[in-house]
Write a protein that holds these residues in place. Structure first.
Motif, PDB file in Angstrom:
ATOM      1  N   VAL A 260       0.837  -1.195   0.000  1.00 21.41           N
ATOM      2  CA  VAL A 260       0.000   0.000   0.000  1.00 21.41           C
ATOM      3  C   VAL A 260       0.877   1.252   0.000  1.00 21.41           C
ATOM      4  N   GLU A 261       1.956   1.233   0.752  1.00 21.04           N
ATOM      5  CA  GLU A 261       2.856   2.379   0.809  1.00 21.04           C
ATOM      6  C   GLU A 261       3.447   2.676  -0.563  1.00 21.04           C
ATOM      7  N   SER A 262       3.789   1.662  -1.298  1.00 22.02           N
ATOM      8  CA  SER A 262       4.328   1.837  -2.644  1.00 22.02           C
ATOM      9  C   SER A 262       3.253   2.416  -3.574  1.00 22.02           C
ATOM     10  N   HIS A 263       2.037   1.904  -3.438  1.00 17.99           N
ATOM     11  CA  HIS A 263       0.925   2.397  -4.264  1.00 17.99           C
ATOM     12  C   HIS A 263       0.674   3.888  -4.003  1.00 17.99           C
ATOM     13  N   PHE A 264       0.616   4.293  -2.726  1.00 23.01           N
ATOM     14  CA  PHE A 264       0.394   5.692  -2.379  1.00 23.01           C
ATOM     15  C   PHE A 264       1.524   6.584  -2.871  1.00 23.01           C
ATOM     16  N   SER A 265       2.735   6.124  -2.791  1.00 21.45           N
ATOM     17  CA  SER A 265       3.854   6.965  -3.229  1.00 21.45           C
ATOM     18  C   SER A 265       3.850   7.159  -4.747  1.00 21.45           C
ATOM     19  N   ARG A 266       3.383   6.154  -5.500  1.00 25.27           N
ATOM     20  CA  ARG A 266       3.329   6.289  -6.959  1.00 25.27           C
ATOM     21  C   ARG A 266       2.182   7.189  -7.417  1.00 25.27           C
ATOM     22  N   PHE A 267       1.004   7.101  -6.805  1.00 28.84           N
ATOM     23  CA  PHE A 267      -0.172   7.819  -7.283  1.00 28.84           C
ATOM     24  C   PHE A 267      -0.502   9.089  -6.497  1.00 28.84           C
ATOM     25  N   ASN A 268       0.172   9.337  -5.417  1.00 27.24           N
ATOM     26  CA  ASN A 268      -0.110  10.504  -4.597  1.00 27.24           C
ATOM     27  C   ASN A 268       0.257  11.800  -5.322  1.00 27.24           C
ATOM     28  N   THR A 269       1.314  11.841  -6.082  1.00 25.57           N
ATOM     29  CA  THR A 269       1.712  13.072  -6.779  1.00 25.57           C
ATOM     30  C   THR A 269       0.689  13.437  -7.853  1.00 25.57           C
ATOM     31  N   LYS A 270       0.143  12.449  -8.571  1.00 22.16           N
ATOM     32  CA  LYS A 270      -0.876  12.718  -9.584  1.00 22.16           C
ATOM     33  C   LYS A 270      -2.159  13.222  -8.928  1.00 22.16           C
ATOM     34  N   THR A 271      -2.523  12.658  -7.791  1.00 21.24           N
ATOM     35  CA  THR A 271      -3.713  13.082  -7.079  1.00 21.24           C
ATOM     36  C   THR A 271      -3.546  14.502  -6.570  1.00 21.24           C
ATOM     37  N   ASN A 272      -2.390  14.816  -6.034  1.00 22.04           N
ATOM     38  CA  ASN A 272      -2.134  16.178  -5.556  1.00 22.04           C
ATOM     39  C   ASN A 272      -2.177  17.170  -6.707  1.00 22.04           C
ATOM     40  N   LEU A 273      -1.640  16.814  -7.841  1.00 20.10           N
ATOM     41  CA  LEU A 273      -1.652  17.704  -9.000  1.00 20.10           C
ATOM     42  C   LEU A 273      -3.083  17.934  -9.472  1.00 20.10           C
ATOM     43  N   LEU A 274      -3.886  16.883  -9.532  1.00 19.52           N
ATOM     44  CA  LEU A 274      -5.285  17.019  -9.928  1.00 19.52           C
ATOM     45  C   LEU A 274      -6.046  17.893  -8.931  1.00 19.52           C
ATOM     46  N   TYR A 275      -5.788  17.694  -7.649  1.00 19.74           N
ATOM     47  CA  TYR A 275      -6.438  18.499  -6.615  1.00 19.74           C
ATOM     48  C   TYR A 275      -6.057  19.974  -6.768  1.00 19.74           C
ATOM     49  N   ILE A 276      -4.815  20.261  -6.998  1.00 21.71           N
ATOM     50  CA  ILE A 276      -4.350  21.649  -7.153  1.00 21.71           C
ATOM     51  C   ILE A 276      -4.973  22.276  -8.396  1.00 21.71           C
ATOM     52  N   VAL A 277      -5.076  21.529  -9.490  1.00 25.85           N
ATOM     53  CA  VAL A 277      -5.680  22.055 -10.720  1.00 25.85           C
ATOM     54  C   VAL A 277      -7.157  22.364 -10.509  1.00 25.85           C
ATOM     55  N   VAL A 278      -7.889  21.473  -9.858  1.00 27.29           N
ATOM     56  CA  VAL A 278      -9.326  21.679  -9.626  1.00 27.29           C
ATOM     57  C   VAL A 278      -9.555  22.866  -8.690  1.00 27.29           C
ATOM     58  N   VAL A 279      -8.793  22.967  -7.629  1.00 25.08           N
ATOM     59  CA  VAL A 279      -8.944  24.081  -6.687  1.00 25.08           C
ATOM     60  C   VAL A 279      -8.576  25.401  -7.358  1.00 25.08           C
ATOM     61  N   THR A 280      -7.527  25.422  -8.160  1.00 26.12           N
ATOM     62  CA  THR A 280      -7.128  26.639  -8.868  1.00 26.12           C
ATOM     63  C   THR A 280      -8.206  27.068  -9.855  1.00 26.12           C
ATOM     64  N   PHE A 281      -8.781  26.121 -10.577  1.00 23.73           N
ATOM     65  CA  PHE A 281      -9.863  26.435 -11.515  1.00 23.73           C
ATOM     66  C   PHE A 281     -11.070  27.004 -10.778  1.00 23.73           C
ATOM     67  N   PHE A 282     -11.436  26.407  -9.650  1.00 25.99           N
ATOM     68  CA  PHE A 282     -12.578  26.876  -8.870  1.00 25.99           C
ATOM     69  C   PHE A 282     -12.337  28.283  -8.333  1.00 25.99           C
ATOM     70  N   ILE A 283     -11.172  28.533  -7.792  1.00 22.18           N
ATOM     71  CA  ILE A 283     -10.846  29.872  -7.275  1.00 22.18           C
ATOM     72  C   ILE A 283     -10.827  30.884  -8.418  1.00 22.18           C
ATOM     73  N   GLY A 284     -10.287  30.507  -9.567  1.00 20.77           N
ATOM     74  CA  GLY A 284     -10.296  31.402 -10.725  1.00 20.77           C
ATOM     75  C   GLY A 284     -11.694  31.719 -11.205  1.00 20.77           C
ATOM     76  N   ALA A 285     -12.582  30.716 -11.179  1.00 23.19           N
ATOM     77  CA  ALA A 285     -13.977  30.942 -11.589  1.00 23.19           C
ATOM     78  C   ALA A 285     -14.680  31.887 -10.630  1.00 23.19           C
ATOM     79  N   VAL A 286     -14.441  31.743  -9.335  1.00 27.13           N
ATOM     80  CA  VAL A 286     -15.068  32.626  -8.350  1.00 27.13           C
ATOM     81  C   VAL A 286     -14.547  34.049  -8.504  1.00 27.13           C
TER      82      VAL A 286
END
Length: 118
Positions: free
Chosen positions: A16-42
């Motif tokens: 599980v630790e290996s799985h989280f380390s591989r996919f955590n960066t993509k999830t963080n990037l997606l989260y940052i993109v969605v939050v940035t888009f939402f803040i920009g829209a507001v």
């Protein structure tokens, strides 16, 4: 001193630790993109301007919007009893017109009617 790993590398790759380390960066990037888009829209809600037109029965009207008043005859305006943003009712006298040419035509027609035909 050489240390041997406790778990073999095959087990570590499937953990599980290996799985989280591989996919955590993509999830963080997606989260940052969605939050940035939402803040920009507001924020853009305050920067984008749009014209709103409301049609009603003559109660609410924009002062920048022109309202055409048509006359059935060509005439000169003698008196205007309309002020800006003044509420008017149907049948109110807005303008007094002087129809010089029309008055001459009416007088000519009356004279033609008054003359007996031979």
């Amino acid at each position: 001193m050489d240390m041997n790993p406790v778990f073999p590398s095959e087990i570590i790759k499937q953990s599980v630790e290996s799985h989280f380390s591989r996919f955590n960066t993509k999830t963080n990037l997606l989260y940052i993109v969605v939050v940035t888009f939402f803040i920009g829209a507001v924020i853009s809600l305050f920067l984008i301007k749009t014209e709103i037109s409301v049609q009603s029965r003559g109660i609410i009207r924009s002062s920048a919007e022109s309202v055409p008043v048509n006359s059935p005859v060509v005439a000169e305006i003698i008196k205007s009893s309309v002020n800006e943003n003044m509420h008017v009712q149907k049948g109110d006298t807005l303008l007094q017109l002087k129809c010089g040419k029309l008055d001459k035509q009416i007088l000519l027609l009356k004279n033609l009617i008054a003359v007996p035909f031979l």
